[in-house]
Design a protein around this motif. Structure first.
Motif, PDB file in Angstrom:
ATOM      1  N   TYR A  10       0.828  -1.204   0.000  1.00 31.07           N
ATOM      2  CA  TYR A  10       0.000   0.000   0.000  1.00 31.07           C
ATOM      3  C   TYR A  10       0.865   1.257   0.000  1.00 31.07           C
ATOM      4  O   TYR A  10       0.562   2.245  -0.682  1.00 31.07           O
ATOM      5  CB  TYR A  10      -0.930   0.000   1.210  1.00 31.07           C
ATOM      6  CG  TYR A  10      -1.858  -1.189   1.286  1.00 31.07           C
ATOM      7  CD1 TYR A  10      -2.402  -1.595   2.492  1.00 31.07           C
ATOM      8  CD2 TYR A  10      -2.191  -1.923   0.151  1.00 31.07           C
ATOM      9  CE1 TYR A  10      -3.257  -2.686   2.587  1.00 31.07           C
ATOM     10  CE2 TYR A  10      -3.024  -3.017   0.211  1.00 31.07           C
ATOM     11  CZ  TYR A  10      -3.554  -3.404   1.421  1.00 31.07           C
ATOM     12  OH  TYR A  10      -4.394  -4.479   1.488  1.00 31.07           O
ATOM     13  N   ALA A  11       1.957   1.246   0.779  1.00 30.88           N
ATOM     14  CA  ALA A  11       2.835   2.412   0.830  1.00 30.88           C
ATOM     15  C   ALA A  11       3.541   2.629  -0.503  1.00 30.88           C
ATOM     16  O   ALA A  11       3.665   3.762  -0.985  1.00 30.88           O
ATOM     17  CB  ALA A  11       3.856   2.245   1.959  1.00 30.88           C
ATOM     18  N   LEU A  12       4.026   1.545  -1.131  1.00 30.18           N
ATOM     19  CA  LEU A  12       4.684   1.662  -2.436  1.00 30.18           C
ATOM     20  C   LEU A  12       3.705   2.173  -3.491  1.00 30.18           C
ATOM     21  O   LEU A  12       4.083   2.929  -4.389  1.00 30.18           O
ATOM     22  CB  LEU A  12       5.259   0.306  -2.850  1.00 30.18           C
ATOM     23  CG  LEU A  12       6.491  -0.158  -2.065  1.00 30.18           C
ATOM     24  CD1 LEU A  12       6.809  -1.617  -2.381  1.00 30.18           C
ATOM     25  CD2 LEU A  12       7.694   0.723  -2.391  1.00 30.18           C
ATOM     26  N   PHE A  13       2.437   1.742  -3.407  1.00 24.88           N
ATOM     27  CA  PHE A  13       1.419   2.244  -4.337  1.00 24.88           C
ATOM     28  C   PHE A  13       1.270   3.753  -4.193  1.00 24.88           C
ATOM     29  O   PHE A  13       1.215   4.494  -5.174  1.00 24.88           O
ATOM     30  CB  PHE A  13       0.090   1.545  -4.079  1.00 24.88           C
ATOM     31  CG  PHE A  13      -1.007   1.966  -5.015  1.00 24.88           C
ATOM     32  CD1 PHE A  13      -1.851   3.012  -4.692  1.00 24.88           C
ATOM     33  CD2 PHE A  13      -1.186   1.322  -6.226  1.00 24.88           C
ATOM     34  CE1 PHE A  13      -2.853   3.413  -5.547  1.00 24.88           C
ATOM     35  CE2 PHE A  13      -2.193   1.703  -7.094  1.00 24.88           C
ATOM     36  CZ  PHE A  13      -3.030   2.759  -6.744  1.00 24.88           C
ATOM     37  N   ASP A  14       1.203   4.228  -2.944  1.00 26.11           N
ATOM     38  CA  ASP A  14       1.083   5.675  -2.708  1.00 26.11           C
ATOM     39  C   ASP A  14       2.306   6.427  -3.199  1.00 26.11           C
ATOM     40  O   ASP A  14       2.223   7.607  -3.545  1.00 26.11           O
ATOM     41  CB  ASP A  14       0.879   5.948  -1.224  1.00 26.11           C
ATOM     42  CG  ASP A  14      -0.519   5.570  -0.755  1.00 26.11           C
ATOM     43  OD1 ASP A  14      -0.777   5.648   0.451  1.00 26.11           O
ATOM     44  OD2 ASP A  14      -1.355   5.192  -1.609  1.00 26.11           O
ATOM     45  N   LEU A  15       3.471   5.756  -3.222  1.00 26.03           N
ATOM     46  CA  LEU A  15       4.709   6.374  -3.700  1.00 26.03           C
ATOM     47  C   LEU A  15       4.920   6.154  -5.192  1.00 26.03           C
ATOM     48  O   LEU A  15       6.007   6.402  -5.714  1.00 26.03           O
ATOM     49  CB  LEU A  15       5.899   5.807  -2.914  1.00 26.03           C
ATOM     50  CG  LEU A  15       5.912   6.164  -1.417  1.00 26.03           C
ATOM     51  CD1 LEU A  15       6.968   5.356  -0.678  1.00 26.03           C
ATOM     52  CD2 LEU A  15       6.158   7.650  -1.220  1.00 26.03           C
ATOM     53  N   ASP A  16       3.877   5.666  -5.904  1.00 24.45           N
ATOM     54  CA  ASP A  16       3.887   5.480  -7.365  1.00 24.45           C
ATOM     55  C   ASP A  16       4.889   4.426  -7.830  1.00 24.45           C
ATOM     56  O   ASP A  16       5.356   4.472  -8.972  1.00 24.45           O
ATOM     57  CB  ASP A  16       4.181   6.810  -8.077  1.00 24.45           C
ATOM     58  CG  ASP A  16       3.047   7.800  -7.915  1.00 24.45           C
ATOM     59  OD1 ASP A  16       3.331   9.008  -7.846  1.00 24.45           O
ATOM     60  OD2 ASP A  16       1.875   7.373  -7.850  1.00 24.45           O
ATOM     61  N   ASP A  17       5.239   3.469  -6.977  1.00 29.76           N
ATOM     62  CA  ASP A  17       6.081   2.337  -7.380  1.00 29.76           C
ATOM     63  C   ASP A  17       5.149   1.141  -7.599  1.00 29.76           C
ATOM     64  O   ASP A  17       5.024   0.262  -6.743  1.00 29.76           O
ATOM     65  CB  ASP A  17       7.114   2.049  -6.304  1.00 29.76           C
ATOM     66  CG  ASP A  17       8.077   0.931  -6.707  1.00 29.76           C
ATOM     67  OD1 ASP A  17       8.967   0.597  -5.905  1.00 29.76           O
ATOM     68  OD2 ASP A  17       7.915   0.364  -7.827  1.00 29.76           O
ATOM     69  N   LEU A  18       4.480   1.096  -8.773  1.00 30.86           N
ATOM     70  CA  LEU A  18       3.488   0.060  -9.011  1.00 30.86           C
ATOM     71  C   LEU A  18       4.122  -1.317  -9.104  1.00 30.86           C
ATOM     72  O   LEU A  18       3.552  -2.305  -8.634  1.00 30.86           O
ATOM     73  CB  LEU A  18       2.721   0.372 -10.302  1.00 30.86           C
ATOM     74  CG  LEU A  18       1.772   1.573 -10.248  1.00 30.86           C
ATOM     75  CD1 LEU A  18       1.015   1.708 -11.554  1.00 30.86           C
ATOM     76  CD2 LEU A  18       0.807   1.451  -9.095  1.00 30.86           C
ATOM     77  N   GLY A  19       5.299  -1.400  -9.725  1.00 29.28           N
ATOM     78  CA  GLY A  19       5.948  -2.697  -9.846  1.00 29.28           C
ATOM     79  C   GLY A  19       6.252  -3.301  -8.489  1.00 29.28           C
ATOM     80  O   GLY A  19       5.955  -4.469  -8.227  1.00 29.28           O
ATOM     81  N   GLY A  20       6.861  -2.502  -7.598  1.00 28.75           N
ATOM     82  CA  GLY A  20       7.149  -2.994  -6.259  1.00 28.75           C
ATOM     83  C   GLY A  20       5.889  -3.305  -5.476  1.00 28.75           C
ATOM     84  O   GLY A  20       5.845  -4.274  -4.708  1.00 28.75           O
ATOM     85  N   SER A  21       4.851  -2.506  -5.667  1.00 30.80           N
ATOM     86  CA  SER A  21       3.586  -2.743  -4.971  1.00 30.80           C
ATOM     87  C   SER A  21       2.964  -4.069  -5.394  1.00 30.80           C
ATOM     88  O   SER A  21       2.496  -4.847  -4.557  1.00 30.80           O
ATOM     89  CB  SER A  21       2.625  -1.579  -5.254  1.00 30.80           C
ATOM     90  OG  SER A  21       1.371  -1.804  -4.652  1.00 30.80           O
ATOM     91  N   HIS A  22       2.949  -4.351  -6.703  1.00 27.78           N
ATOM     92  CA  HIS A  22       2.364  -5.606  -7.183  1.00 27.78           C
ATOM     93  C   HIS A  22       3.146  -6.812  -6.655  1.00 27.78           C
ATOM     94  O   HIS A  22       2.554  -7.816  -6.234  1.00 27.78           O
ATOM     95  CB  HIS A  22       2.361  -5.618  -8.708  1.00 27.78           C
ATOM     96  CG  HIS A  22       1.485  -4.562  -9.310  1.00 27.78           C
ATOM     97  ND1 HIS A  22       1.592  -4.165 -10.620  1.00 27.78           N
ATOM     98  CD2 HIS A  22       0.490  -3.810  -8.769  1.00 27.78           C
ATOM     99  CE1 HIS A  22       0.694  -3.228 -10.858  1.00 27.78           C
ATOM    100  NE2 HIS A  22       0.021  -2.987  -9.762  1.00 27.78           N
TER     101      HIS A  22
END
Length: 719
Positions: free
Chosen positions: A133-145
């Motif tokens: 969730y934090a990576l998504f908010d930081l626009d790191d979609l690859g890491g978030s997925h």
């Protein structure tokens, strides 16, 4: 400009993906609570009950949840791992929702480390979800997925059903963001089936239904979306949770907007706003107010738009949400432009654009610039509209270049992979058929055919891409020509504008220094042939016309004068709206003795016409200053700027000596005894001292015949 209504990644607030990037200081004031919190004598059962009571607060009142959970930190230090992990999990979620995703990411890393050390899959899964969730908010979609899929794997090894439901929902939403809708649909349907087995807790089912309704909205399968939405609303009402009801209404708004049911969307937003106000969920209130302002903007109800946008602006400032503030300002600006309040509209729009630009959200900034240009064009600010379109085009070109580079790299990588695989297959086939000549020949033929097909397909793809780029470039060239034509013309009179004339003279109108006696223009003057000329015209008593009859009457007068000048002058003459009620005419070739006649025709052409406005006839006169061009002083041609300045001084003399007349500069005498600067500063004094030859042409008529031009003697002005 509206916010995103549906929720993502288990975060039920609208615009979660964009809002979090703006909140960097929202919860730092609570850091001291970790040290200063009083030691509350909670037992283990009381601590678990307190954490359970705080779960819903984390979602809908994150600031209050941060303060409440901070007070529990000292009590949890000696609690079992499961309790400490639950507190850490809730606390990190509250901090992220309050606007500090970097700190939440660090806390997620701590949870992952705890889970690995204790070999506890539940704690590990919670840590990975926190990181996702934090990576998504930081626009790191690859890491978030990647973190979401790892959380799903770990959660499925546990007996914690709510955790498994949440991890499955998050994995499905990751597939949805990747565009893999079949996998996303399978995950979310599995999450719903699993949630139905959870006893005495409808929260997992509510979250899964909400996510599935949003997926169907994204897939444009609105009938299925409404079916799921109805059950989602029923579950939220059954839970008697205002927050869950607000989430369901937000999803209903998104579904209604996408399916074109604007009235349903309005009702959902108003109902959602009422629930959120009772709940005290300030961030959700801010988002809903922005969505309401956008909805009324689409209906061109500018008064309602202004009301809700102003409320959204105040709410955004209250929760320190720059994106809500920026979106509210954009909607305010568009409403003010629609209401004709141009200055206020531009100010609000530019403030909103500045926030989007600082955040670097190019697609959002591009969409806002398109809306800005259209609104300015509709409001009549064509220059502002052109500037906005230029800014939008620059961003579009940057995005296109990035996408094209990415597509080329992906195509190259895919081609290299396929080529390597083909080589491996060819080697294996060659080893299997080695010694069999006929089979080997057939295999080679198949390989070559395969290569030919691949290259043919690659050529087709490249050709299609090249054709698309050429079409885009052709459309861009046409648009550039249109914009260039618009930028060269005055929108009211359709005459050339001042900028175009300056550009023209910069490239074509200068006379090289030292060439006064040798240039073509100077030879024509010496031979009595053709010369150039500058005429500067100003409407007499134009302010009185505007004050007495209104600006619309003034516009009608300016249009009449533009038409009169077109009729009086030739097609080869350049007529320019110089500014306000001033017009400039540049005549590239006119008989040397014909300047006075041109001035007389201009005066008579204007004064002989009247403008009919609202049943009244408005008489119009003008004053003119003129001079030959190039104008030579001390054997050196003056620049066109200085020539126009001198003509402007002659125009001032025409104004000060009765109006409805033209004063022309014919030449200079004895400039060795003065300076050209002194002549420019006070033309009348220079004429009185014998340094300048002037001629006056009046606009008066004698027995229906225009009066003749007179060389101006010094005694004339004295009289």
């Amino acid at each position: 400009m509206c916010t995103r209504a549906p929720s993502l990644r288990g975060k039920d607030l609208p615009l979660a993906a964009l809002l979090s990037a703006f909140h960097s200081r929202a919860v730092r004031r609570f850091a001291a609570l970790l040290v200063l919190a009083p030691a509350l004598a909670f037992g283990q059962a009381a601590l678990d009950e307190e954490l359970a009571a705080t779960r819903e607060m984390v979602r809908f009142n994150p600031d209050e949840a941060v303060a409440r959970l901070a007070r529990l930190v000292p009590q949890a230090r000696t609690a079992p791992l499961a309790t400490r992990a639950e507190l850490h999990w809730l606390y990190s979620s509250a901090i992220r929702r309050a606007g500090d995703p970097k700190r939440a990411l660090a806390m997620g890393d701590e949870l992952v480390a705890w889970g690995r050390a204790a070999r506890d899959d539940a704690v590990y899964a919670k840590g990975q979800l926190t990181r996702a969730y934090a990576l998504f908010d930081l626009d790191d979609l690859g890491g978030s997925h990647k973190a979401n899929f790892e959380a799903e794997r770990a959660a499925n090894n546990t007996g914690d059903l709510p955790l498994r439901v949440q991890a499955t929902i998050s994995a499905g939403q990751s597939f949805q963001e990747q565009g893999n809708y079949p996998a996303a649909l399978a995950r979310l349907q599995a999450a719903i089936d699993l949630a139905r087995t959870v006893k005495k807790d409808n929260a997992p089912l509510a979250g899964a239904l909400n996510a599935l309704a949003f997926l169907y909205t994204d897939m444009k399968q609105f009938d299925k979306g409404w079916e799921v939405q109805r059950e989602s609303l029923e579950v939220a009402q059954r839970m008697k949770s205002p927050g869950r009801l607000a989430i369901a209404l937000a999803t209903e708004y998104g579904l209604a907007i996408e399916s074109g049911q604007h009235e349903q969307a309005r009702r959902a937003l108003l109902a959602e706003l009422d629930v959120e106000r009772r709940l005290g969920a300030r961030q959700m209130i801010a988002d809903t107010l922005v969505n309401l302002s956008d909805l009324y903007l689409k209906k061109r109800d500018y008064r309602s738009t202004v009301g809700f946008a102003q409320q959204a602006l105040a709410a955004g400032e209250d929760v320190k949400s720059p994106l809500v503030i920026a979106t509210a300002r954009v909607n305010l600006g568009q409403a003010y432009l629609g209401m004709g309040r141009l200055a206020e509209g531009r100010r609000q729009f530019e403030a909103g654009l500045d926030a989007y630009e600082k955040n670097g959200v190019k697609p959002e900034l591009q969409a806002v610039l398109v809306e800005y240009g259209a609104a300015l064009e509709q409001a009549g600010d064509y220059k502002g509209a052109i500037d906005a379109y230029h800014r939008e085009r620059d961003i579009s070109e940057e995005m296109f270049a990035e996408q094209r580079q990415k597509a080329v790299l992906e195509l190259q990588q895919k081609y290299d992979t396929e080529k390597k695989q083909r080589q491996i297959d060819a080697l294996r086939q060659e080893n299997r058929v080695k010694g069999v000549e006929l089979d080997n020949r057939r295999l080679q033929q198949r390989i070559w055919w395969l290569l030919a097909i691949v290259f043919a397909l690659a050529a087709v793809v490249v050709g299609l891409l090249y054709r698309k780029v050429r079409q885009a470039n052709a459309q861009l060239e046409v648009k550039n020509r249109e914009l260039k034509q618009q930028s060269a013309r005055d929108p009211l009179t359709a005459l050339y504008n001042r900028r175009h004339f300056q550009e023209f003279m910069r490239h074509h109108g200068q006379v090289e220094p030292g060439q006064a006696g040798h240039g073509k223009a100077e030879r024509r003057q010496q031979d009595g042939d053709l010369i150039g000329a500058l005429f500067l015209l100003d409407v007499d008593h134009f302010k009185h016309i505007n004050d007495s009859h209104g600006h619309a009457a003034g516009d009608a007068v300016l249009k009449m004068i533009a038409a009169s000048l077109r009729e009086t002058l030739r097609e080869t003459d350049m007529i320019v709206r110089w500014g306000g009620e001033e017009f400039l005419a540049f005549l590239p070739a006119v008989p040397r003795g014909g300047l006075d006649d041109v001035a007389r025709r201009i005066l008579h052409g204007i004064s002989s016409q009247s403008v009919e406005y609202q049943g009244r006839m408005l008489a119009v006169n003008a004053s003119v200053g003129f001079a030959p061009f190039p104008l030579v002083a001390l054997d050196t041609p003056m620049s066109w700027e200085r020539a126009v300045n001198l003509v402007d001084m002659a125009l001032y003399m025409a104004k000060s000596h009765g109006r409805n007349r033209a004063y022309g500069v014919r030449g200079f005498h004895d400039l060795e005894r003065t300076t050209l600067e002194a002549v420019e500063q006070d033309l009348e004094s220079a004429w009185r001292n014998g340094f300048v030859d002037l001629v006056v042409v009046t606009g008066d008529m004698l027995d229906g015949v225009p009066a003749a031009a007179e060389t101006l003697e010094r005694a004339d002005l004295v009289a």
